[in-house]
Design a protein around this motif. Structure first.
Motif, PDB file in Angstrom:
ATOM      1  N   VAL A   1      -5.071   2.889  -2.516  1.00 35.50           N
ATOM      2  CA  VAL A   1      -5.739   3.178  -1.238  1.00 35.50           C
ATOM      3  C   VAL A   1      -6.682   4.365  -1.397  1.00 35.50           C
ATOM      4  O   VAL A   1      -7.845   4.326  -0.975  1.00 35.50           O
ATOM      5  CB  VAL A   1      -4.697   3.449  -0.133  1.00 35.50           C
ATOM      6  CG1 VAL A   1      -5.365   4.021   1.116  1.00 35.50           C
ATOM      7  CG2 VAL A   1      -3.934   2.172   0.207  1.00 35.50           C
TER       8      VAL A   1
ATOM      9  N   LYS B   1     -10.951   4.331  -1.449  1.00 33.08           N
ATOM     10  CA  LYS B   1     -11.729   5.185  -0.545  1.00 33.08           C
ATOM     11  C   LYS B   1     -12.663   6.094  -1.325  1.00 33.08           C
ATOM     12  O   LYS B   1     -13.818   6.307  -0.951  1.00 33.08           O
ATOM     13  CB  LYS B   1     -10.794   6.017   0.330  1.00 33.08           C
ATOM     14  CG  LYS B   1     -10.126   5.242   1.444  1.00 33.08           C
ATOM     15  CD  LYS B   1     -11.117   4.608   2.401  1.00 33.08           C
ATOM     16  CE  LYS B   1     -11.927   5.652   3.161  1.00 33.08           C
ATOM     17  NZ  LYS B   1     -12.893   5.011   4.106  1.00 33.08           N
TER      18      LYS B   1
ATOM     19  N   ALA C   1      -6.619   4.898   4.601  1.00 34.36           N
ATOM     20  CA  ALA C   1      -6.863   3.496   4.930  1.00 34.36           C
ATOM     21  C   ALA C   1      -7.585   3.377   6.267  1.00 34.36           C
ATOM     22  O   ALA C   1      -7.208   4.015   7.250  1.00 34.36           O
ATOM     23  CB  ALA C   1      -5.548   2.731   4.969  1.00 34.36           C
ATOM     24  N   ASP C   2      -8.624   2.556   6.291  1.00 35.37           N
ATOM     25  CA  ASP C   2      -9.361   2.328   7.531  1.00 35.37           C
ATOM     26  C   ASP C   2      -8.590   1.423   8.486  1.00 35.37           C
ATOM     27  O   ASP C   2      -8.712   1.543   9.707  1.00 35.37           O
ATOM     28  CB  ASP C   2     -10.719   1.690   7.215  1.00 35.37           C
ATOM     29  CG  ASP C   2     -11.562   2.556   6.307  1.00 35.37           C
ATOM     30  OD1 ASP C   2     -12.117   3.557   6.794  1.00 35.37           O
ATOM     31  OD2 ASP C   2     -11.640   2.259   5.097  1.00 35.37           O
TER      32      ASP C   2
ATOM     33  N   VAL D   1      -4.601  -0.698   8.823  1.00 32.87           N
ATOM     34  CA  VAL D   1      -3.260  -0.886   8.282  1.00 32.87           C
ATOM     35  C   VAL D   1      -2.626  -2.103   8.933  1.00 32.87           C
ATOM     36  O   VAL D   1      -2.619  -2.233  10.162  1.00 32.87           O
ATOM     37  CB  VAL D   1      -2.363   0.352   8.516  1.00 32.87           C
ATOM     38  CG1 VAL D   1      -0.991   0.131   7.873  1.00 32.87           C
ATOM     39  CG2 VAL D   1      -3.019   1.604   7.946  1.00 32.87           C
TER      40      VAL D   1
ATOM     41  N   VAL E   1       0.295   5.337   5.097  1.00 35.38           N
ATOM     42  CA  VAL E   1      -0.864   4.647   4.531  1.00 35.38           C
ATOM     43  C   VAL E   1      -2.136   5.061   5.257  1.00 35.38           C
ATOM     44  O   VAL E   1      -3.189   5.264   4.636  1.00 35.38           O
ATOM     45  CB  VAL E   1      -0.654   3.123   4.568  1.00 35.38           C
ATOM     46  CG1 VAL E   1      -1.917   2.376   4.150  1.00 35.38           C
ATOM     47  CG2 VAL E   1       0.515   2.741   3.663  1.00 35.38           C
ATOM     48  N   ARG E   2      -2.049   5.232   6.558  1.00 32.01           N
ATOM     49  CA  ARG E   2      -3.229   5.694   7.309  1.00 32.01           C
ATOM     50  C   ARG E   2      -3.619   7.101   6.869  1.00 32.01           C
ATOM     51  O   ARG E   2      -4.808   7.411   6.734  1.00 32.01           O
ATOM     52  CB  ARG E   2      -2.932   5.644   8.804  1.00 32.01           C
ATOM     53  CG  ARG E   2      -4.139   5.936   9.686  1.00 32.01           C
ATOM     54  CD  ARG E   2      -3.863   5.671  11.152  1.00 32.01           C
ATOM     55  NE  ARG E   2      -3.798   4.243  11.427  1.00 32.01           N
ATOM     56  CZ  ARG E   2      -2.747   3.624  11.952  1.00 32.01           C
ATOM     57  NH1 ARG E   2      -1.645   4.296  12.229  1.00 32.01           N
ATOM     58  NH2 ARG E   2      -2.777   2.322  12.197  1.00 32.01           N
TER      59      ARG E   2
ATOM     60  N   VAL F   1     -11.071   0.141   3.415  1.00 28.51           N
ATOM     61  CA  VAL F   1      -9.762  -0.198   2.870  1.00 28.51           C
ATOM     62  C   VAL F   1      -8.794  -0.640   3.961  1.00 28.51           C
ATOM     63  O   VAL F   1      -8.653   0.024   4.986  1.00 28.51           O
ATOM     64  CB  VAL F   1      -9.154   1.009   2.117  1.00 28.51           C
ATOM     65  CG1 VAL F   1      -7.808   0.630   1.509  1.00 28.51           C
ATOM     66  CG2 VAL F   1     -10.112   1.490   1.038  1.00 28.51           C
ATOM     67  N   THR F   2      -8.117  -1.752   3.689  1.00 27.12           N
ATOM     68  CA  THR F   2      -7.009  -2.216   4.522  1.00 27.12           C
ATOM     69  C   THR F   2      -5.742  -2.151   3.685  1.00 27.12           C
ATOM     70  O   THR F   2      -5.691  -2.672   2.574  1.00 27.12           O
ATOM     71  CB  THR F   2      -7.232  -3.662   4.994  1.00 27.12           C
ATOM     72  OG1 THR F   2      -8.394  -3.716   5.818  1.00 27.12           O
ATOM     73  CG2 THR F   2      -6.027  -4.167   5.793  1.00 27.12           C
ATOM     74  N   GLY F   3      -4.719  -1.498   4.211  1.00 24.97           N
ATOM     75  CA  GLY F   3      -3.438  -1.414   3.516  1.00 24.97           C
ATOM     76  C   GLY F   3      -2.387  -2.236   4.229  1.00 24.97           C
ATOM     77  O   GLY F   3      -2.330  -2.234   5.464  1.00 24.97           O
TER      78      GLY F   3
ATOM     79  N   ALA G   1       0.799  -1.228   0.000  1.00 25.60           N
ATOM     80  CA  ALA G   1       0.000   0.000   0.000  1.00 25.60           C
ATOM     81  C   ALA G   1       0.827   1.271   0.000  1.00 25.60           C
ATOM     82  O   ALA G   1       0.289   2.350  -0.251  1.00 25.60           O
ATOM     83  CB  ALA G   1      -0.941   0.001   1.210  1.00 25.60           C
TER      84      ALA G   1
END
Length: 325
Positions: A166, A170, A193-194, A196, A188-189, A176-178, A157
């Motif tokens: 990512v 969204k 991303a929901d 990580v 990434v957050r 989303v998971t990265g 990600a």
């Protein structure tokens, strides 16, 4: 007239690259001549440079490269247009894709992969977008048929494609998971991303969580392991990985995916990125609406393309590596 351009005449490490004076291209009747201000590096650049995996040489040249330029993504200004061109005029700021983009000038057909540069982006930022963002967009929207509310996992990600994937997932309403390394968790957050997953601490294939779509930019887990995390009718899209050795490389993984897809319920999908103006316009609209921001790891001048490609080849770039021209 001449221009500065990156050239290579033999397969090998970045050291075989040369910055040379070559003939400046001219615009044909239907072409746009672009003064390149920035370009960006993609994994394809080092694959071409190395002639690896060897299966690529069937098209690129068996013992030495047929083409001698590198680079695919650019951003710059229109310098001249052919007599049949109506969509662009000199002075327009544009971005897109053209072979040999590590150069002062490129030409692109008017109907080819060239579009107006997103407003508000620098040339360096705009050059980071085309190939990586097109790949992420087409994988998620077209191949994956992503819908709002679905759960998406992006493996890799924090890389060039992953950072766009990512944000695009969204933008299309997914959860989303990265997956990335420890040093990139906050990046990434910050991209939206929901969840990580730090691959140094947790194996995403063994968490028990399930996803409607997995975009795999790394290929560091087996196909069996990746299928384990899919919902019953979930989709898996490989966009990277090894396992095929020096001969087949990522093509080996794609072959396995195709061979397995006929026998399982999961949607195991492969695709080729389409470089086209319509999707470049879609990306421009997303950027201008605030839904997409390129992440730049570092910027090098044209003379340092060997160092830039070497950094990408080592596999730890955060987002994109950009070349100023």
């Amino acid at each position: 007239m001449t221009m500065k351009a990156i050239r290579y005449h033999a397969y090998g490490p970045p050291e075989v690259i040369e910055l040379q004076d070559v003939g400046k291209p001219t615009a044909g009747d239907g072409d746009v001549l672009i003064r390149v201000r920035a370009a960006s590096v993609n994994p394809g650049d080092w694959h071409l440079l190395r002639g690896s995996p060897y299966i690529f040489r069937a098209m690129a040249g068996l013992t030495r490269p047929k083409a001698h330029g590198l680079g695919a993504d650019f951003a710059g200004e229109v310098e001249a247009v052919g007599k049949d061109v109506t969509a662009f005029q000199p002075g327009d700021e544009v971005y897109g894709c053209a072979p040999g983009a590590f150069a002062e000038y490129v030409t692109v057909p008017e109907g080819g992969p060239v579009a107006r540069k997103p407003a508000g982006l620098t040339f360096e930022q705009a050059a980071a977008v085309p190939t990586s963002a097109l790949t992420a967009l087409q994988a998620l929207r077209d191949k994956g048929r992503l819908k709002a509310g679905q759960k998406v996992l992006v493996n890799g990600a924090s890389g060039g494609i992953g950072t766009f994937a990512v944000q695009l997932a969204k933008a299309y309403g997914a959860e989303v998971t990265g997956v990335c390394g420890s040093g990139n968790v906050e990046l990434v957050r910050s991209l939206g991303a929901d969840h990580v997953v730090d691959y140094a601490k947790e194996d995403f294939t063994r968490t028990g969580r399930r996803y409607d779509l997995v975009l795999d930019n790394v290929g560091n887990r087996s196909l069996t392991d990746c299928r384990r995390v899919l919902t019953p009718d979930g989709a898996y899209i490989p966009n990277g990985g090894s396992g095929g050795g020096r001969v087949f490389g990522v093509i080996g993984r794609i072959i396995r995916v195709k061979a397995t897809s006929a026998f399982v319920r999961h949607r195991l999908l492969t695709f080729m990125t389409s470089e086209n103006a319509a999707d470049l316009d879609t990306l421009r609209e997303l950027v201008e609406a605030g839904g997409l921001t390129p992440v730049i790891d570092r910027v090098h001048p044209l003379s340092e393309v060997p160092e830039a490609i070497g950094h990408v080849e080592r596999g730890h770039a955060r987002g994109k590596v950009v070349i100023t021209v």
